[in-house]
Design a protein around this motif. Sequence first.
Motif, PDB file in Angstrom:
ATOM      1  N   ARG A  51       0.852  -1.188   0.000  1.00 18.10           N
ATOM      2  CA  ARG A  51       0.000   0.000   0.000  1.00 18.10           C
ATOM      3  C   ARG A  51       0.882   1.230   0.000  1.00 18.10           C
ATOM      4  O   ARG A  51       2.069   1.151   0.328  1.00 18.10           O
ATOM      5  N   ALA A  52       0.313   2.361  -0.406  1.00 23.19           N
ATOM      6  CA  ALA A  52       1.098   3.599  -0.500  1.00 23.19           C
ATOM      7  C   ALA A  52       0.238   4.783  -0.085  1.00 23.19           C
ATOM      8  O   ALA A  52      -0.985   4.768  -0.219  1.00 23.19           O
ATOM      9  N   ALA A  53       0.913   5.827   0.398  1.00 24.17           N
ATOM     10  CA  ALA A  53       0.238   7.070   0.788  1.00 24.17           C
ATOM     11  C   ALA A  53       1.249   8.201   0.718  1.00 24.17           C
ATOM     12  O   ALA A  53       2.456   7.966   0.735  1.00 24.17           O
ATOM     13  N   THR A  54       0.743   9.400   0.626  1.00 24.06           N
ATOM     14  CA  THR A  54       1.616  10.562   0.652  1.00 24.06           C
ATOM     15  C   THR A  54       1.411  11.311   1.961  1.00 24.06           C
ATOM     16  O   THR A  54       0.299  11.331   2.505  1.00 24.06           O
ATOM     17  N   GLN A  55       2.494  11.853   2.474  1.00 24.97           N
ATOM     18  CA  GLN A  55       2.498  12.596   3.726  1.00 24.97           C
ATOM     19  C   GLN A  55       3.217  13.923   3.483  1.00 24.97           C
ATOM     20  O   GLN A  55       3.956  14.050   2.510  1.00 24.97           O
ATOM     21  N   PRO A  56       3.068  14.896   4.359  1.00 27.00           N
ATOM     22  CA  PRO A  56       3.853  16.121   4.210  1.00 27.00           C
ATOM     23  C   PRO A  56       5.351  15.794   4.311  1.00 27.00           C
ATOM     24  O   PRO A  56       5.798  15.217   5.291  1.00 27.00           O
ATOM     25  N   GLY A  57       6.092  16.062   3.260  1.00 25.89           N
ATOM     26  CA  GLY A  57       7.535  15.845   3.274  1.00 25.89           C
ATOM     27  C   GLY A  57       8.015  14.515   2.727  1.00 25.89           C
ATOM     28  O   GLY A  57       9.195  14.354   2.437  1.00 25.89           O
ATOM     29  N   PHE A  58       7.129  13.507   2.582  1.00 26.51           N
ATOM     30  CA  PHE A  58       7.564  12.206   2.069  1.00 26.51           C
ATOM     31  C   PHE A  58       6.373  11.402   1.565  1.00 26.51           C
ATOM     32  O   PHE A  58       5.238  11.657   1.931  1.00 26.51           O
ATOM     33  N   ASP A  59       6.677  10.429   0.716  1.00 29.85           N
ATOM     34  CA  ASP A  59       5.697   9.432   0.293  1.00 29.85           C
ATOM     35  C   ASP A  59       6.080   8.125   0.976  1.00 29.85           C
ATOM     36  O   ASP A  59       7.267   7.822   1.132  1.00 29.85           O
ATOM     37  N   ARG A  60       5.080   7.346   1.387  1.00 22.83           N
ATOM     38  CA  ARG A  60       5.339   6.099   2.111  1.00 22.83           C
ATOM     39  C   ARG A  60       4.802   4.919   1.321  1.00 22.83           C
ATOM     40  O   ARG A  60       3.674   4.923   0.851  1.00 22.83           O
ATOM     41  N   PHE A  61       5.641   3.875   1.202  1.00 21.40           N
ATOM     42  CA  PHE A  61       5.257   2.619   0.573  1.00 21.40           C
ATOM     43  C   PHE A  61       5.455   1.530   1.617  1.00 21.40           C
ATOM     44  O   PHE A  61       6.515   1.448   2.250  1.00 21.40           O
ATOM     45  N   VAL A  62       4.439   0.682   1.803  1.00 22.62           N
ATOM     46  CA  VAL A  62       4.463  -0.344   2.846  1.00 22.62           C
ATOM     47  C   VAL A  62       4.270  -1.715   2.209  1.00 22.62           C
ATOM     48  O   VAL A  62       3.363  -1.906   1.400  1.00 22.62           O
ATOM     49  N   VAL A  63       5.121  -2.655   2.595  1.00 26.66           N
ATOM     50  CA  VAL A  63       4.976  -4.060   2.209  1.00 26.66           C
ATOM     51  C   VAL A  63       4.464  -4.793   3.443  1.00 26.66           C
ATOM     52  O   VAL A  63       5.164  -4.879   4.455  1.00 26.66           O
ATOM     53  N   ASP A  64       3.213  -5.289   3.378  1.00 27.38           N
ATOM     54  CA  ASP A  64       2.609  -6.006   4.500  1.00 27.38           C
ATOM     55  C   ASP A  64       3.076  -7.457   4.492  1.00 27.38           C
ATOM     56  O   ASP A  64       2.999  -8.144   3.466  1.00 27.38           O
ATOM     57  N   LEU A  65       3.534  -7.914   5.661  1.00 28.53           N
ATOM     58  CA  LEU A  65       4.113  -9.251   5.798  1.00 28.53           C
ATOM     59  C   LEU A  65       3.326 -10.078   6.808  1.00 28.53           C
ATOM     60  O   LEU A  65       2.665  -9.528   7.686  1.00 28.53           O
ATOM     61  N   GLY A  66       3.447 -11.392   6.707  1.00 29.61           N
ATOM     62  CA  GLY A  66       2.837 -12.296   7.672  1.00 29.61           C
ATOM     63  C   GLY A  66       3.704 -12.421   8.909  1.00 29.61           C
ATOM     64  O   GLY A  66       4.657 -11.658   9.118  1.00 29.61           O
ATOM     65  N   ASP A  67       3.390 -13.389   9.736  1.00 30.00           N
ATOM     66  CA  ASP A  67       4.150 -13.623  10.963  1.00 30.00           C
ATOM     67  C   ASP A  67       5.505 -14.229  10.647  1.00 30.00           C
ATOM     68  O   ASP A  67       5.697 -14.853   9.603  1.00 30.00           O
ATOM     69  N   GLY A  68       6.410 -14.090  11.587  1.00 30.13           N
ATOM     70  CA  GLY A  68       7.736 -14.673  11.461  1.00 30.13           C
ATOM     71  C   GLY A  68       8.800 -13.591  11.505  1.00 30.13           C
ATOM     72  O   GLY A  68       8.524 -12.417  11.764  1.00 30.13           O
ATOM     73  N   LEU A  69      10.013 -14.017  11.262  1.00 29.38           N
ATOM     74  CA  LEU A  69      11.121 -13.069  11.237  1.00 29.38           C
ATOM     75  C   LEU A  69      11.046 -12.232   9.970  1.00 29.38           C
ATOM     76  O   LEU A  69      10.884 -12.767   8.873  1.00 29.38           O
ATOM     77  N   ILE A  70      11.168 -10.927  10.120  1.00 24.63           N
ATOM     78  CA  ILE A  70      11.183 -10.045   8.952  1.00 24.63           C
ATOM     79  C   ILE A  70      12.479 -10.328   8.203  1.00 24.63           C
ATOM     80  O   ILE A  70      13.564 -10.329   8.786  1.00 24.63           O
ATOM     81  N   PRO A  71      12.380 -10.611   6.903  1.00 21.77           N
ATOM     82  CA  PRO A  71      13.563 -11.037   6.159  1.00 21.77           C
ATOM     83  C   PRO A  71      14.544  -9.895   5.909  1.00 21.77           C
ATOM     84  O   PRO A  71      14.212  -8.711   6.021  1.00 21.77           O
ATOM     85  N   ALA A  72      15.741 -10.293   5.528  1.00 22.73           N
ATOM     86  CA  ALA A  72      16.736  -9.315   5.078  1.00 22.73           C
ATOM     87  C   ALA A  72      16.267  -8.746   3.751  1.00 22.73           C
ATOM     88  O   ALA A  72      15.483  -9.377   3.028  1.00 22.73           O
ATOM     89  N   TRP A  73      16.722  -7.557   3.424  1.00 26.53           N
ATOM     90  CA  TRP A  73      16.376  -6.963   2.138  1.00 26.53           C
ATOM     91  C   TRP A  73      17.608  -6.313   1.541  1.00 26.53           C
ATOM     92  O   TRP A  73      18.564  -5.982   2.231  1.00 26.53           O
ATOM     93  N   SER A  74      17.570  -6.200   0.236  1.00 21.85           N
ATOM     94  CA  SER A  74      18.604  -5.457  -0.487  1.00 21.85           C
ATOM     95  C   SER A  74      17.886  -4.496  -1.407  1.00 21.85           C
ATOM     96  O   SER A  74      16.742  -4.718  -1.788  1.00 21.85           O
ATOM     97  N   GLU A  75      18.562  -3.413  -1.739  1.00 23.15           N
ATOM     98  CA  GLU A  75      17.955  -2.428  -2.621  1.00 23.15           C
ATOM     99  C   GLU A  75      18.987  -1.937  -3.623  1.00 23.15           C
ATOM    100  O   GLU A  75      20.186  -1.994  -3.368  1.00 23.15           O
ATOM    101  N   SER A  76      18.480  -1.501  -4.757  1.00 24.51           N
ATOM    102  CA  SER A  76      19.342  -0.910  -5.775  1.00 24.51           C
ATOM    103  C   SER A  76      18.544   0.124  -6.558  1.00 24.51           C
ATOM    104  O   SER A  76      17.332  -0.005  -6.699  1.00 24.51           O
ATOM    105  N   ILE A  77      19.234   1.137  -7.045  1.00 26.78           N
ATOM    106  CA  ILE A  77      18.620   2.187  -7.868  1.00 26.78           C
ATOM    107  C   ILE A  77      19.071   1.956  -9.304  1.00 26.78           C
ATOM    108  O   ILE A  77      20.224   1.618  -9.558  1.00 26.78           O
ATOM    109  N   GLN A  78      18.151   2.128 -10.233  1.00 27.30           N
ATOM    110  CA  GLN A  78      18.482   2.014 -11.651  1.00 27.30           C
ATOM    111  C   GLN A  78      17.725   3.078 -12.435  1.00 27.30           C
ATOM    112  O   GLN A  78      16.735   3.616 -11.956  1.00 27.30           O
ATOM    113  N   THR A  79      18.183   3.359 -13.640  1.00 30.05           N
ATOM    114  CA  THR A  79      17.494   4.321 -14.500  1.00 30.05           C
ATOM    115  C   THR A  79      16.687   3.617 -15.587  1.00 30.05           C
ATOM    116  O   THR A  79      15.816   4.236 -16.191  1.00 30.05           O
ATOM    117  N   GLU A  80      16.960   2.335 -15.828  1.00 28.72           N
ATOM    118  CA  GLU A  80      16.196   1.576 -16.817  1.00 28.72           C
ATOM    119  C   GLU A  80      14.824   1.244 -16.249  1.00 28.72           C
ATOM    120  O   GLU A  80      14.683   1.001 -15.061  1.00 28.72           O
TER     121      GLU A  80
END
Length: 179
Positions: A51-80
Amino acid sequence: MQSKNVRLCAPVIAFTAATLYALAPDAQAKVAAESVSAAANCQGICVLGVRAATQPGFDRFVVDLGDGLIPAWSESIQTEPLTCCGDETNEHVIPVTGKSYLKIRLSPASSFDFNTQTLLYSSPRHSTFNFKSLKGQGLTGTADPEAREFSIGLALGDHSSYRIHKLAGPNRLVIDINH
């Protein structure tokens, strides 16, 4: 004397009702996450939706997860532009546009219950937003029991920076993109 007590209680009741109403979506997400992930086998944590929403100063994107350990994540920026589903010869471009794209991978995680062969992800595969910094989202991978990862991309407009953090109760990954 009794009518005075009723008048004093009314604001308290109204405040309590407003608070419960405001908390209801997170409470509902928690109940859904607990009921789904208790029996599901997602080869890690279950990804239930976004889900996503906009706030004053930022936009927020949320990934809703089930129970358990929250996994590791990696991120990368691309222009393509974001692509999905397959090897390099048969991928297709996801129909969201931005000036740059933030790709996020969670592992171990999946949107698919491999025991019941059921898709648990309830959000659209891609969406566009008319926010200042967040322009869209799209799934950039498929459910693969061997890979055990969930991939999603965000189309970004002008932004100065972003921050990714995890929250529990219910579990979720939060991405804040500054304006």
